[in-house]
Every structure is written in structure tokens, then in C-alpha cells.
Write a protein that holds these residues in place. Structure first.
Motif, PDB file in Angstrom:
ATOM      1  N   ALA A 110      81.710  50.716  37.980  1.00  0.00           N
ATOM      2  CA  ALA A 110      82.152  49.553  38.551  1.00  0.00           C
ATOM      3  C   ALA A 110      82.882  48.511  37.321  1.00  0.00           C
ATOM      4  CB  ALA A 110      80.418  48.866  38.406  1.00  0.00           C
ATOM      5  N   ALA A 111      82.890  48.648  36.636  1.00  0.00           N
ATOM      6  CA  ALA A 111      83.594  48.030  35.496  1.00  0.00           C
ATOM      7  C   ALA A 111      85.425  47.895  35.873  1.00  0.00           C
ATOM      8  CB  ALA A 111      83.567  48.412  33.682  1.00  0.00           C
ATOM      9  N   LEU A 112      85.103  49.329  36.697  1.00  0.00           N
ATOM     10  CA  LEU A 112      86.740  49.698  36.263  1.00  0.00           C
ATOM     11  C   LEU A 112      87.807  48.824  37.874  1.00  0.00           C
ATOM     12  CD1 LEU A 112      87.611  53.187  35.013  1.00  0.00           C
ATOM     13  CD2 LEU A 112      88.184  50.427  34.061  1.00  0.00           C
ATOM     14  N   GLY A 113      86.562  48.124  38.662  1.00  0.00           N
ATOM     15  CA  GLY A 113      87.037  48.040  39.663  1.00  0.00           C
ATOM     16  C   GLY A 113      86.377  48.567  41.424  1.00  0.00           C
ATOM     17  N   GLU A 172      77.301  46.069  50.871  1.00  0.00           N
ATOM     18  CA  GLU A 172      76.236  45.517  51.071  1.00  0.00           C
ATOM     19  C   GLU A 172      74.992  46.147  51.469  1.00  0.00           C
ATOM     20  OE1 GLU A 172      75.077  40.373  49.921  1.00  0.00           O
ATOM     21  OE2 GLU A 172      77.416  41.395  50.316  1.00  0.00           O
ATOM     22  N   ALA A 173      75.382  46.064  52.540  1.00  0.00           N
ATOM     23  CA  ALA A 173      74.006  46.121  53.987  1.00  0.00           C
ATOM     24  C   ALA A 173      73.227  47.520  53.255  1.00  0.00           C
ATOM     25  CB  ALA A 173      74.231  46.131  55.279  1.00  0.00           C
ATOM     26  N   ALA A 174      73.754  48.570  52.547  1.00  0.00           N
ATOM     27  CA  ALA A 174      73.161  49.753  52.660  1.00  0.00           C
ATOM     28  C   ALA A 174      71.987  49.815  51.512  1.00  0.00           C
ATOM     29  CB  ALA A 174      74.293  50.835  52.334  1.00  0.00           C
ATOM     30  N   LEU A 175      73.038  48.879  50.448  1.00  0.00           N
ATOM     31  CA  LEU A 175      72.093  49.393  48.826  1.00  0.00           C
ATOM     32  C   LEU A 175      71.472  48.515  48.842  1.00  0.00           C
ATOM     33  CD1 LEU A 175      75.767  48.769  46.859  1.00  0.00           C
ATOM     34  CD2 LEU A 175      74.076  50.809  46.353  1.00  0.00           C
ATOM     35  N   VAL A 176      71.190  47.021  49.830  1.00  0.00           N
ATOM     36  CA  VAL A 176      70.228  46.334  49.387  1.00  0.00           C
ATOM     37  C   VAL A 176      68.914  46.861  50.742  1.00  0.00           C
ATOM     38  CG1 VAL A 176      69.186  43.660  50.990  1.00  0.00           C
ATOM     39  CG2 VAL A 176      71.432  43.914  49.476  1.00  0.00           C
ATOM     40  N   PHE A 177      69.205  47.486  51.731  1.00  0.00           N
ATOM     41  CA  PHE A 177      68.259  48.416  52.454  1.00  0.00           C
ATOM     42  C   PHE A 177      67.552  49.534  51.269  1.00  0.00           C
ATOM     43  CE2 PHE A 177      66.791  52.041  54.916  1.00  0.00           C
ATOM     44  CZ  PHE A 177      66.355  52.017  55.760  1.00  0.00           C
ATOM     45  N   SER A 178      67.932  50.159  50.841  1.00  0.00           N
ATOM     46  CA  SER A 178      67.754  51.078  49.472  1.00  0.00           C
ATOM     47  C   SER A 178      66.552  50.233  48.393  1.00  0.00           C
ATOM     48  CB  SER A 178      69.086  51.559  48.821  1.00  0.00           C
ATOM     49  OG  SER A 178      68.490  53.093  47.450  1.00  0.00           O
ATOM     50  N   ARG A 237      80.136  43.196  46.658  1.00  0.00           N
ATOM     51  CA  ARG A 237      80.017  41.671  46.457  1.00  0.00           C
ATOM     52  C   ARG A 237      81.222  41.113  46.017  1.00  0.00           C
ATOM     53  NH1 ARG A 237      74.317  40.537  45.040  1.00  0.00           N
ATOM     54  NH2 ARG A 237      73.216  40.426  47.032  1.00  0.00           N
ATOM     55  N   ARG A 238      81.569  42.320  45.100  1.00  0.00           N
ATOM     56  CA  ARG A 238      83.118  41.641  44.768  1.00  0.00           C
ATOM     57  C   ARG A 238      84.543  42.228  45.293  1.00  0.00           C
ATOM     58  NH1 ARG A 238      81.025  42.874  39.209  1.00  0.00           N
ATOM     59  NH2 ARG A 238      82.188  44.639  39.180  1.00  0.00           N
ATOM     60  N   ALA A 239      84.439  43.048  45.977  1.00  0.00           N
ATOM     61  CA  ALA A 239      85.156  43.817  46.316  1.00  0.00           C
ATOM     62  C   ALA A 239      85.077  43.284  48.166  1.00  0.00           C
ATOM     63  CB  ALA A 239      85.077  45.063  46.896  1.00  0.00           C
ATOM     64  N   GLY A 240      84.491  42.488  48.645  1.00  0.00           N
ATOM     65  CA  GLY A 240      83.907  42.374  49.757  1.00  0.00           C
ATOM     66  C   GLY A 240      83.016  43.226  50.992  1.00  0.00           C
TER      67      GLY A 240
END
Length: 204
Positions: free
Chosen positions: A87-90, A135-141, A127-130
Motif C-alpha cells: 500500500a505504501a509503495l502504490g 474496491e467492490a471485492a473488499l467492501v463485499f468481504s 481507491r487511489r488507483a481507481g
């Protein structure tokens, strides 16, 4: 995987070190995804078809993942560190894959703090990467985590958000994702005893 990491990081030039970290994190993410697949007999949500790219010999992968959950437990601290570092390295895709793949371990042993921390970290990265699919998979989890913690209202909100994100994608990602969400919503409705909602979802 640790000897492999030491070999990759032996060259300390900035460019080479970054490339080495990328290869290391990619290998870790691939192993975590494959461990999830072998344990759940299904791919990580968000990757219905794509195979994991590990970059290690198949014989080594088979040996490491002979017991997928045991390997995930052994590498738990390394996986958590890899989520934070990617995450820190993008490296949003690696971060997402690590967080989602490790759910096999988090769910089996109810490591709820690890589940929440990795997913919140990965959410910021995607989210930063668009990356809407990520995002959908993580929110679902995270909705599944809330359901397992008997936080029905939070679970319902997260499932609704995940369904909206999947709808924005269209195509096969939309179809696969929304199928997952509707199945989870039906289970949630069952636990809440909401027969009316269950029948409505079946009709649609």
C-alpha cells in the motif's frame, strides 16, 4: 519464501531494490491467492477466472501449500507486513490480492482485527488507483466480516455498496460480483428472519 526474499533484496540500488520488492510482493500475493483457492476450492472474490501469477516452480508451490491454512498461519506476520508495504509503495493490485486471499486464514481463526486492518489498508490503495473491481471485492468481504460479527445493519450497508460498485463495472465482473452479493444478502436476510426481502431478492 524467506530465502527467496533475501536473494531478491541482495542488490541495494534504489531501482533494483524497488523491482525486487515488486517481485517479492507479487510472489507473496500469488501464493496467498493460491492458498485461498486450494483451501476454499474457489478463486479469490474479484478474480473469478484469472490464475495467480506466482513466478515460482510448481513443485515449490505444491510443497509450500501442501497445507494452505498452515502456510498462511506460518506467514501471517509476513502477509500483514506485505499488505502495509505494498500500500505504501502504490502496489494496489498486490495489496488487494494479499488482503482478499488472506481471508481464508482470517475467517478460519476469526482474526477479525487482521481482516479489518488489511482490508481498510487495501481499500485506500485501490481507491487511489481507481480500481473499482478491487474496491467492490473488499467492501463485499468487509460485509461478510460484519455478518460474522452479527452486525447485520453494517453488513447490509456494505453489501448494498458492493452491489452498486459491481453494477458500475458491467460485463462479467458485474454478473459474478452481483451473484456473490445477492447470495450473501439472502443469507443475511435468513439470519434476520426477513422473509419478505428474501422473496424479493429471488424475484429479481
Amino acid at each position: 519464501t524467506r530465502p527467496y526474499a533475501r536473494e531478491l533484496l541482495a542488490d541495494d540500488s534504489a531501482h533494483t531494490r524497488r523491482a525486487a520488492i515488486d517481485r517479492l510482493v507479487a510472489a507473496m500475493a500469488g501464493l496467498v491467492r493460491e492458498a485461498h483457492r486450494r483451501d476454499h476450492c474457489a478463486p479469490v472474490p474479484g478474480h473469478p477466472d484469472a490464475p495467480a501469477r506466482i513466478g515460482l516452480p510448481d513443485t515449490l508451490v505444491d510443497r509450500l501449500l501442501d497445507d494452505p491454512l498452515a502456510w498462511l498461519e506460518q506467514e501471517r506476520a509476513a502477509v500483514l507486513a506485505a499488505v502495509r508495504q505494498s500500500a505504501a509503495l502504490g502496489m494496489a493490485q498486490h495489496c488487494r490480492d494479499l488482503a482478499l486471499g488472506a481471508v481464508a486464514l482470517f475467517e478460519a481463526h476469526m482474526y477479525v482485527d487482521d481482516w479489518r486492518e488489511t482490508h481498510e489498508t487495501a481499500l485506500e490503495a485501490v481507491r487511489r488507483a481507481g480500481d473499482t473491481a478491487g474496491e467492490a471485492a473488499l467492501v463485499f468481504s468487509l460485509g461478510t466480516l460484519a455478518m460474522l460479527q452479527h452486525r447485520a445493519g453494517t453488513a447490509a450497508q456494505r453489501y448494498q455498496r458492493a452491489e452498486a460498485l459491481y453494477a458500475d463495472l458491467g460485463g462479467r465482473d458485474d454478473e459474478h460480483g452481483r451473484t456473490l452479493v445477492r447470495g450473501a444478502q439472502a443469507r443475511l436476510d435468513y439470519e434476520r428472519g426477513d422473509l419478505r426481502l428474501r422473496l424479493h431478492r429471488r424475484a429479481h
